[in-house]
Design an enzyme around this catalytic site. Sequence first.
Site, PDB file in Angstrom:
ATOM      1  N   GLU A   9       0.801  -1.305   0.043  1.00  0.00           N
ATOM      2  CA  GLU A   9       0.053  -0.018  -0.053  1.00  0.00           C
ATOM      3  C   GLU A   9       0.876   1.139   0.078  1.00  0.00           C
ATOM      4  O   GLU A   9       0.586   2.239  -0.577  1.00  0.00           O
ATOM      5  CB  GLU A   9      -0.900   0.103   1.186  1.00  0.00           C
ATOM      6  CG  GLU A   9      -1.846   1.217   1.353  1.00  0.00           C
ATOM      7  CD  GLU A   9      -3.122   0.877   2.165  1.00  0.00           C
ATOM      8  OE1 GLU A   9      -3.453   2.122   2.889  1.00  0.00           O
ATOM      9  OE2 GLU A   9      -3.692  -0.115   2.446  1.00  0.00           O
ATOM     10  N   ASP A 105      -2.434  -2.971   2.891  1.00  0.00           N
ATOM     11  CA  ASP A 105      -2.834  -3.098   4.702  1.00  0.00           C
ATOM     12  C   ASP A 105      -4.146  -4.007   4.498  1.00  0.00           C
ATOM     13  O   ASP A 105      -5.123  -3.970   3.609  1.00  0.00           O
ATOM     14  CB  ASP A 105      -3.430  -1.756   4.995  1.00  0.00           C
ATOM     15  CG  ASP A 105      -2.246  -0.898   4.974  1.00  0.00           C
ATOM     16  OD1 ASP A 105      -1.031  -1.323   5.019  1.00  0.00           O
ATOM     17  OD2 ASP A 105      -2.289   0.325   5.966  1.00  0.00           O
ATOM     18  N   TYR A 327      -1.199  -3.994  14.166  1.00  0.00           N
ATOM     19  CA  TYR A 327      -1.681  -3.294  13.142  1.00  0.00           C
ATOM     20  C   TYR A 327      -3.011  -2.400  14.023  1.00  0.00           C
ATOM     21  O   TYR A 327      -3.524  -3.164  14.781  1.00  0.00           O
ATOM     22  CB  TYR A 327      -2.591  -4.133  12.119  1.00  0.00           C
ATOM     23  CG  TYR A 327      -3.217  -3.475  11.105  1.00  0.00           C
ATOM     24  CD1 TYR A 327      -2.600  -3.065  10.022  1.00  0.00           C
ATOM     25  CD2 TYR A 327      -4.417  -3.535  11.100  1.00  0.00           C
ATOM     26  CE1 TYR A 327      -3.414  -2.390   8.905  1.00  0.00           C
ATOM     27  CE2 TYR A 327      -5.526  -2.867  10.118  1.00  0.00           C
ATOM     28  CZ  TYR A 327      -4.744  -2.126   9.001  1.00  0.00           C
ATOM     29  OH  TYR A 327      -5.406  -1.705   7.858  1.00  0.00           O
TER      30      TYR A 327
END
Length: 849
Positions: A9, A105, A327
């Site tokens: 990303e 992501d 994350y």
Amino acid sequence: MGKTLIIAEKPSVATDIARVLGGFTKHADYFESDQYVLSSAVGHLLELVVPEQYEVKRGKWSFANLPIIPPHFDLNPIEKTEARLKLLTKLIKRKDVDSLINACDAGREGELIFRYIIRHVGTNKPVRRLWLQSMTPASIREGFNKLLDDDAVQPLAEAAVSRSEADWLVGINGTRAMTAFNSQEGGFHKTPVGRVQTPTLTILTEREDAIKKFVPRDYWEVHGEFAASNGKYNGRWFDEKFAKNKADGEQKAERLWDQKEAEAIRIKCQGKRGAVNEESKPATEICPLLYDLTSLQRDANGRFGFSAKMTLGLAQALYEKHKVLTYPRTDSRALPEDYLGTVKETLSSLTKSRYGIFAKQVLKEDWVKPNKRIFNNAKISDHFAIIPTSLEPKVLSEVEAKLYDLVTKRFLAIFFPAAEFLVTTRITRVENEPFKTEGKVMINPGWQVVYGREVQARGAEDESALIKLNPGEGVLAEEIKVISSQTRPPARFNEATLLSAMESAGKLVEDEDLREAMSAKGLGTPATRASIIEGLVAENYLQREGRELRPTAKAFSLMTLLRGLKVPELTSPELTGDWEFKLRQIEQGKLKRNKFMEEIAGMTGHIVEQAKTHRGETISGDFSTLKSPCPKCGGVVQETYKKYQCQKCDFALWKILAGRQFETEEMEQLITEREVGPLQGFRSKMGRLFNANVKLTDEFEMKFDFGADSDEEAGGGIDFSGQEPLGKCPRCGGRVFDHGMSYACEKAIGSVRTCDFKIGKIILARPLEREQAAKLLRTGKTDLLQKFISKKGRPFSAYLVIGKDGKVGFEFEPRDSKTKPAPTAAQNKSVKPKAKSVSPKKIASGKTK
């Protein structure tokens, strides 16, 4: 054998993957090895557009061309990232590339970025999915060993595209319809609405309405001070027969609504003996759940004043750049059931850090065990809770360190046992009137030891501890007082409380576990809530006042319009929360995408039809009456949906000027003083934002004033007689006056100018108060001023200072970029802050960087 193209990303993620997998050669914006070609997007590269054959070229904002619901959408490259899209297209079409890995992501938006790229290119090459929860080298290697088949993430892809198209349909059609309605009488009054943004605004305006309409009520409490052989203690009278009244939340057991009744209790009990009954019970308190993004944003706002956007940015940096957090864009507050080994590994790494004492204790006591509150697959969607990784933070900024500390302490504390207390309730009865005293003593701090709490000694001097009484001892009501008070309006939302309200679709739920259960039907997602709040601020629907969020007049006008048009789809948080729930169902394969989009299309059509049906009608609402009399005839000026209108003559002023809506207080000042400003947020016909004063002319019309008086334009000077100067000009020694949009040297105004010293009244979106400008001229430095907004949209604090050359610049507080203890006062004295000099012309215009 062909190669596999990996698309991340962001460039930083591609660099990390290249480093971990090894064997790559770097080229311009991509890497290549014997097995892989590796590159990245730079966020979103494409945006939805209506296919050319369905798009209206002229009259986009006309009712005649609404609703616009195309049978499908096209994609257009985003201009500023078009070069990156061309590179990825070239790499995807390479003949030696025979498969792709989606390394964007791991979530809805990451999936959307990748899907739009391959749809734009039109490739049918097979795809596998890299799903990373952490950016550590071990996690990246594990992710490549466990690549997902593309079929496994198809439901997520469908939900991502559905979200994007739903937001486009509702946002574009709703905004165009409301703008068309508001522009019927001329002008162009853009009125943005959104599927999630507008219901969020409903939450804020309803709270503000409750505050405005709140009528305080007087009540009284009776407090007693009681003397015993071991000392004194306090108690408060209460009604033993009290029952909660859901219809009236202001009713409480200790409140009396009649002063005479309170006085009667005081007189009755003053100086009398009382009997005491006491009961002690053990109580426990467990550690709050691990953090998801919303709860982390909420705590960071409450403790440090961080905005939701700032917290997300910091958490993303700690995940992506420093690799010390997992994350962050997650809505889960639990860990996978097979994660016990990883947790123990992370704890082992923390034993070498400043958290070592707690990490060692958790491991030594073997507290990491299967526990459904912590390890629960059923409570995990795409991602698990935010926890630290096994990597040690090297160099963190002060704000990054604060956020890392929040997450790490919660991670450690969750494994500790519950905190234990002894809660004592003492009832002192005097003349049959009960007074309650409560004491709470910590017996075992449990998880709270991580936060610095310690065991309290029984009978220690602490507000929560009670003095001991001898068995059967009576006490003396030494002093009985009647305390008068008033009920308070509900508190205005700040980002922490608004995030909670969004999470539970407008219902303020205090219980953490219940709030988590309701989060499936919340407004937006943890990853989007920050941008929703920022969008409302950017559109001037919201203003930040300290930590509070205050809806503007523009926000109330929008709510009035939507309620008048009867479109609950855009005003009901619960209804919009239900749309988010259905997107989750698509992700889980429980709902078909086409069924959801049919509902969105129906919702869109209804919104537009309601606006069309009410064309030409007056929208009724709860409007204000100005305190200022009509400047033309002295009559009463009443607010309507679009104007401030005199009820006696033809005097009227539009509520919106150059795209900016006036607040009631601003209109009051304009009518009373014939001038208001400088005001921000006006927009030119070219779409550029500008600031200006607004004057009311002798013909009772509004006119912009930028500080260039007619005398000055005609070549004359400015008459400052009768004005008090702010101080001396630091460049030429002349006098500095308040003039138009700036504080200017008298010699910098008029046809003959021998000086150029001016200070803008608004600098980087922050108004400069007259008092601060005077202090700057007097001492060479203002107080520390907050809420400057940089060109990147980031708030910052700084001093304004005058240099030796008479130029005005910023001076910033000293800041240590490394995670070290705060410097002592003596150390601080040796740190000289740097001043950034900015030209007077830029300071005067507010165009500083």
